[in-house]
Design a protein around this motif. Structure first.
Motif, PDB file in Angstrom:
ATOM      1  N   PHE A  41      22.641  20.761 -30.795  1.00  0.00           N
ATOM      2  CA  PHE A  41      21.256  20.573 -30.351  1.00  0.00           C
ATOM      3  C   PHE A  41      21.236  20.609 -28.824  1.00  0.00           C
ATOM      4  CE2 PHE A  41      17.937  17.453 -29.079  1.00  0.00           C
ATOM      5  CZ  PHE A  41      16.826  17.969 -29.745  1.00  0.00           C
ATOM      6  N   LEU A  91      19.107  20.310 -25.646  1.00  0.00           N
ATOM      7  CA  LEU A  91      17.871  19.937 -24.956  1.00  0.00           C
ATOM      8  C   LEU A  91      18.163  19.557 -23.499  1.00  0.00           C
ATOM      9  CD1 LEU A  91      14.810  19.266 -25.055  1.00  0.00           C
ATOM     10  CD2 LEU A  91      15.418  16.986 -25.894  1.00  0.00           C
ATOM     11  N   SER A  92      19.134  18.668 -23.295  1.00  0.00           N
ATOM     12  CA  SER A  92      19.386  18.120 -21.952  1.00  0.00           C
ATOM     13  C   SER A  92      19.895  19.171 -20.968  1.00  0.00           C
ATOM     14  CB  SER A  92      20.431  17.003 -22.027  1.00  0.00           C
ATOM     15  OG  SER A  92      20.039  16.015 -22.931  1.00  0.00           O
ATOM     16  N   GLY A 130      17.299  14.902 -18.161  1.00  0.00           N
ATOM     17  CA  GLY A 130      17.893  14.174 -19.284  1.00  0.00           C
ATOM     18  C   GLY A 130      16.803  13.369 -19.968  1.00  0.00           C
ATOM     19  N   SER A 131      16.497  12.194 -19.386  1.00  0.00           N
ATOM     20  CA  SER A 131      15.422  11.372 -19.952  1.00  0.00           C
ATOM     21  C   SER A 131      14.087  12.115 -19.894  1.00  0.00           C
ATOM     22  CB  SER A 131      15.304  10.054 -19.186  1.00  0.00           C
ATOM     23  OG  SER A 131      16.513   9.338 -19.287  1.00  0.00           O
ATOM     24  N   TRP A 148      26.017  18.420 -21.415  1.00  0.00           N
ATOM     25  CA  TRP A 148      26.477  17.364 -22.325  1.00  0.00           C
ATOM     26  C   TRP A 148      26.145  17.684 -23.785  1.00  0.00           C
ATOM     27  CZ3 TRP A 148      22.625  15.293 -18.711  1.00  0.00           C
ATOM     28  CH2 TRP A 148      23.188  14.900 -17.504  1.00  0.00           C
ATOM     29  N   ILE A 149      26.432  18.905 -24.207  1.00  0.00           N
ATOM     30  CA  ILE A 149      26.055  19.269 -25.569  1.00  0.00           C
ATOM     31  C   ILE A 149      27.184  18.960 -26.549  1.00  0.00           C
ATOM     32  CG2 ILE A 149      25.239  21.147 -27.069  1.00  0.00           C
ATOM     33  CD1 ILE A 149      23.249  20.117 -24.807  1.00  0.00           C
ATOM     34  N   THR A 150      26.861  18.057 -27.492  1.00  0.00           N
ATOM     35  CA  THR A 150      27.816  17.655 -28.517  1.00  0.00           C
ATOM     36  C   THR A 150      28.161  18.859 -29.391  1.00  0.00           C
ATOM     37  OG1 THR A 150      26.955  15.414 -28.532  1.00  0.00           O
ATOM     38  CG2 THR A 150      28.122  16.116 -30.522  1.00  0.00           C
ATOM     39  N   VAL A 154      28.468   5.066 -25.192  1.00  0.00           N
ATOM     40  CA  VAL A 154      27.550   6.211 -25.095  1.00  0.00           C
ATOM     41  C   VAL A 154      26.444   6.152 -26.153  1.00  0.00           C
ATOM     42  CG1 VAL A 154      28.825   7.903 -26.501  1.00  0.00           C
ATOM     43  CG2 VAL A 154      27.491   8.669 -24.542  1.00  0.00           C
ATOM     44  N   ILE A 157      23.299   5.577 -24.673  1.00  0.00           N
ATOM     45  CA  ILE A 157      22.808   6.626 -23.771  1.00  0.00           C
ATOM     46  C   ILE A 157      22.191   7.811 -24.515  1.00  0.00           C
ATOM     47  CG2 ILE A 157      23.568   8.336 -22.036  1.00  0.00           C
ATOM     48  CD1 ILE A 157      25.668   6.233 -21.115  1.00  0.00           C
ATOM     49  N   THR A 203      18.053   7.158 -23.831  1.00  0.00           N
ATOM     50  CA  THR A 203      18.767   5.944 -23.410  1.00  0.00           C
ATOM     51  C   THR A 203      18.021   4.713 -23.944  1.00  0.00           C
ATOM     52  OG1 THR A 203      17.497   5.644 -21.389  1.00  0.00           O
ATOM     53  CG2 THR A 203      19.445   7.083 -21.233  1.00  0.00           C
ATOM     54  N   GLN A 237      16.848   2.389 -22.257  1.00  0.00           N
ATOM     55  CA  GLN A 237      15.643   2.134 -21.439  1.00  0.00           C
ATOM     56  C   GLN A 237      14.489   2.976 -22.004  1.00  0.00           C
ATOM     57  OE1 GLN A 237      18.741   2.609 -19.903  1.00  0.00           O
ATOM     58  NE2 GLN A 237      18.864   0.422 -19.494  1.00  0.00           N
TER      59      GLN A 237
HETATM   60  C1  LIG Z   1      28.713  12.248 -24.881  1.00  0.00           C
HETATM   61  C2  LIG Z   1      27.310  12.776 -24.740  1.00  0.00           C
HETATM   62  C3  LIG Z   1      26.803  13.614 -25.715  1.00  0.00           C
HETATM   63  C4  LIG Z   1      25.516  14.148 -25.589  1.00  0.00           C
HETATM   64  N1  LIG Z   1      25.059  15.050 -26.515  1.00  0.00           N
HETATM   65  C5  LIG Z   1      23.878  15.687 -26.290  1.00  0.00           C
HETATM   66  C6  LIG Z   1      23.465  16.745 -27.159  1.00  0.00           C
HETATM   67  O1  LIG Z   1      24.131  17.079 -28.140  1.00  0.00           O
HETATM   68  N2  LIG Z   1      22.302  17.397 -26.859  1.00  0.00           N
HETATM   69  C7  LIG Z   1      21.528  17.056 -25.788  1.00  0.00           C
HETATM   70  O2  LIG Z   1      20.495  17.694 -25.591  1.00  0.00           O
HETATM   71  N3  LIG Z   1      21.903  16.060 -24.947  1.00  0.00           N
HETATM   72  C8  LIG Z   1      23.054  15.382 -25.158  1.00  0.00           C
HETATM   73  N4  LIG Z   1      23.462  14.384 -24.303  1.00  0.00           N
HETATM   74  C9  LIG Z   1      22.642  14.062 -23.149  1.00  0.00           C
HETATM   75  C10 LIG Z   1      21.905  12.734 -23.275  1.00  0.00           C
HETATM   76  O3  LIG Z   1      20.860  12.881 -24.201  1.00  0.00           O
HETATM   77  C11 LIG Z   1      21.430  12.335 -21.882  1.00  0.00           C
HETATM   78  O4  LIG Z   1      22.567  11.954 -21.136  1.00  0.00           O
HETATM   79  C12 LIG Z   1      20.425  11.204 -21.918  1.00  0.00           C
HETATM   80  O5  LIG Z   1      19.210  11.642 -22.462  1.00  0.00           O
HETATM   81  C13 LIG Z   1      20.154  10.612 -20.545  1.00  0.00           C
HETATM   82  O6  LIG Z   1      19.872  11.607 -19.610  1.00  0.00           O
HETATM   83  P1  LIG Z   1      20.656  11.634 -18.202  1.00  0.00           P
HETATM   84  O7  LIG Z   1      22.090  11.546 -18.478  1.00  0.00           O
HETATM   85  O8  LIG Z   1      20.153  12.775 -17.421  1.00  0.00           O
HETATM   86  O9  LIG Z   1      20.258  10.297 -17.484  1.00  0.00           O
HETATM   87  P2  LIG Z   1      18.941  10.048 -16.585  1.00  0.00           P
HETATM   88  O10 LIG Z   1      17.745  10.515 -17.317  1.00  0.00           O
HETATM   89  O11 LIG Z   1      19.184  10.567 -15.234  1.00  0.00           O
HETATM   90  O12 LIG Z   1      18.906   8.461 -16.551  1.00  0.00           O
HETATM   91  C14 LIG Z   1      19.717   7.689 -15.665  1.00  0.00           C
HETATM   92  C15 LIG Z   1      19.307   6.226 -15.812  1.00  0.00           C
HETATM   93  O13 LIG Z   1      17.902   6.067 -15.505  1.00  0.00           O
HETATM   94  C16 LIG Z   1      17.243   5.437 -16.585  1.00  0.00           C
HETATM   95  N5  LIG Z   1      15.891   5.966 -16.704  1.00  0.00           N
HETATM   96  C17 LIG Z   1      15.469   7.272 -16.710  1.00  0.00           C
HETATM   97  N6  LIG Z   1      14.146   7.340 -16.891  1.00  0.00           N
HETATM   98  C18 LIG Z   1      13.695   6.062 -17.025  1.00  0.00           C
HETATM   99  C19 LIG Z   1      12.423   5.455 -17.259  1.00  0.00           C
HETATM  100  N7  LIG Z   1      11.322   6.197 -17.434  1.00  0.00           N
HETATM  101  N8  LIG Z   1      12.352   4.113 -17.341  1.00  0.00           N
HETATM  102  C20 LIG Z   1      13.459   3.331 -17.200  1.00  0.00           C
HETATM  103  N9  LIG Z   1      14.704   3.851 -16.989  1.00  0.00           N
HETATM  104  C21 LIG Z   1      14.804   5.179 -16.902  1.00  0.00           C
HETATM  105  C22 LIG Z   1      18.078   5.804 -17.815  1.00  0.00           C
HETATM  106  O14 LIG Z   1      17.865   4.923 -18.888  1.00  0.00           O
HETATM  107  C23 LIG Z   1      19.487   5.729 -17.258  1.00  0.00           C
HETATM  108  O15 LIG Z   1      19.904   4.392 -17.241  1.00  0.00           O
HETATM  109  C24 LIG Z   1      24.719  13.799 -24.448  1.00  0.00           C
HETATM  110  C25 LIG Z   1      25.230  12.921 -23.489  1.00  0.00           C
HETATM  111  C26 LIG Z   1      26.495  12.417 -23.629  1.00  0.00           C
HETATM  112  C27 LIG Z   1      27.033  11.493 -22.547  1.00  0.00           C
END
Ligand SMILES: Cc1cc2nc3c(=O)[nH]c(=O)nc-3n(C[C@H](O)[C@H](O)[C@H](O)COP(=O)(O)OP(=O)(O)OC[C@H]3O[C@@H](n4cnc5c(N)ncnc54)[C@H](O)[C@@H]3O)c2cc1C
Length: 377
Positions: free
Chosen positions: A118, A120-121, A126-127, A151-153, A352, A355, A359, A361
């Protein structure tokens, strides 16, 4: 648990103890994913549990799937996550795909011969996933994709990728969803990420450089991609919660057994009330998460999913597993900090879960949004 769920649990317990547990520590140290384990889980019917039988699935519900994931996670969060994400991909194709897409892509995924991923990120989104920048430009007979996903699983080991890319203006309305095959020209993968946990599950960047995707691989219509992506998230959150419950259960089990066997001050450390209270809290929080995950899964199965409860289940179960695995290391003392005991790996694997799939949050943001709507309409 009903009779069927008890049977599934017994079958998977035997499988994980025979096939996963004996090399779990070695595989974690070597970040070694064994496709044959996934294939065998598929042959046993665990790789497309919630998908209709006509597409090769088991035609079961999320309540059953959660029992299965809990059991797999007791030995390996990585295999549980591989199954969970691949099933989420199938759920998206089953729900939003057309008949040709379902016939073409589902059977090889439900059977566990192939894996789904999947996408998306992105590095900058990310968020705030709707800010994604990967583009899909309409050309004769299809689309040309350019950009990258982070970070695609299962990237690199999966055959079928659901990719969200921008066909229109900024924001969620400009996003479309595509099925992309691993053999597509212009699709490449980054290096395997070096992670704290989930080491057996490969995580890579997915890169698109003038990658052609035929029109028939567009899911629904242009502009529907964000809805498609979110459509998989409720179930995805509940399944991550289920994995957390399984991991918590194993960590508690290891803690009780160790504390009954280890003596200090001429008595088993279990008999110190300080540790008893810790384990009583672990057991209570574990059951609270289990109930929340079960309830959210039950509502998904009833056809009346409750997004707020899905977020609550993910939030509670994954915050709890972080606490339980951290306390499990504490109860093991110095030994718990070494790879001699599995609780060290469990604590790393737990992190993780707070996350992914939004996340914790973001789960709170979702829950608060529901509360506001409830009170203000
Ligand atoms: C091992 C692993 C596997 C993954 N697998 C997949 C996958 O298969 N497909 C995919 O699409 N993605 C995948 N991801 C990505 C994952 O979904 C994202 O890492 C996650 O959504 C967070 O995005 P970010 O890392 O950019 O953090 P950021 O969005 O940059 O967030 C950083 C911090 O800010 C906080 N934050 C951000 N916005 C807000 C808000 N509005 N209010 C309060 N706090 C906030 C967050 O909670 C976090 O603590 C994977 C990640 C990892 C580590």
């Amino acid at each position: 648990m009903n009779e069927l769920q008890k049977e599934l649990q017994v079958q998977l317990e035997k499988f994980r103890l025979d096939k996963i547990e004996p090399t779990a520590e070695h595989d974690d140290a070597n970040a070694s994913f064994k496709k044959e384990i996934f294939n065998e889980l598929g042959a046993l019917g665990f790789c497309g549990m919630t998908i209709k039988e006509e597409f090769g699935g088991a035609g079961l519900g999320y309540s059953d799937f959660c029992v299965a994931l809990q059991e797999i996670a007791k030995s390996s969060v990585s295999y549980a996550v591989t199954v969970s994400v691949s099933t989420m991909v199938q759920g998206i194709i089953e729900r939003f795909g057309n008949e040709e897409q379902k016939k073409k892509y589902l059977p090889e995924l439900t059977s566990g011969k192939e894996i789904g991923a999947f996408c998306l990120s992105e590095s900058g989104s990310g968020s705030d996933a709707k800010a994604l920048k990967t583009t899909a430009k309409k050309v004769d007979g299809g689309y040309i994709l350019n950009g990258s996903k982070m970070w695609i699983t299962s990237a690199g080991i999966a055959k079928t990728y659901i990719v969200m890319a921008r066909t229109g203006a900024t924001g969620s309305a400009g996003v479309s969803a595509f099925i992309v095959e691993d053999s597509s020209e212009g699709l490449t993968f980054g290096k395997k990420e070096k992670k704290m946990g989930w080491k057996v599950s490969p995580t890579r960047e997915v890169l698109f450089h003038n990658c052609f995707v035929p029109s028939e691989n567009l899911i629904k219509e242009e502009g529907q991609g964000f809805k498609v992506a979110l459509g998989g998230l409720d179930a995805g959150r509940v399944t991550i919660g289920a994995i957390a419950v399984g991991l918590s259960e194993r960590a508690l089990d290891e803690s009780v057994k160790y504390s009954l066997g280890r003596s200090q001050f001429n008595q088993p450390i279990f008999d110190f009330q300080g540790l008893q209270f810790m384990m009583a809290d672990m057991a209570t929080e574990l059951e609270a998460s289990r109930f929340l995950v079960s309830k959210a899964a039950e509502l998904l199965d009833s056809g009346a999913p409750d997004s707020k409860l899905c977020s609550m289940a993910k939030l509670k179960a994954t915050d709890v597993v972080m606490k339980i695995t951290t306390d499990a290391v504490q109860i093991h003392g110095g030994a718990g900090y070494t790879s001699e005991y599995p609780v060290e790996r469990m604590m790393r694997d737990a992190k993780v879960l707070q996350i992914v799939e939004g996340t914790n949050q973001i789960q709170r943001v979702v829950i608060a949004r529901h509360l506001k709507k409830q009170y203000q309409g």
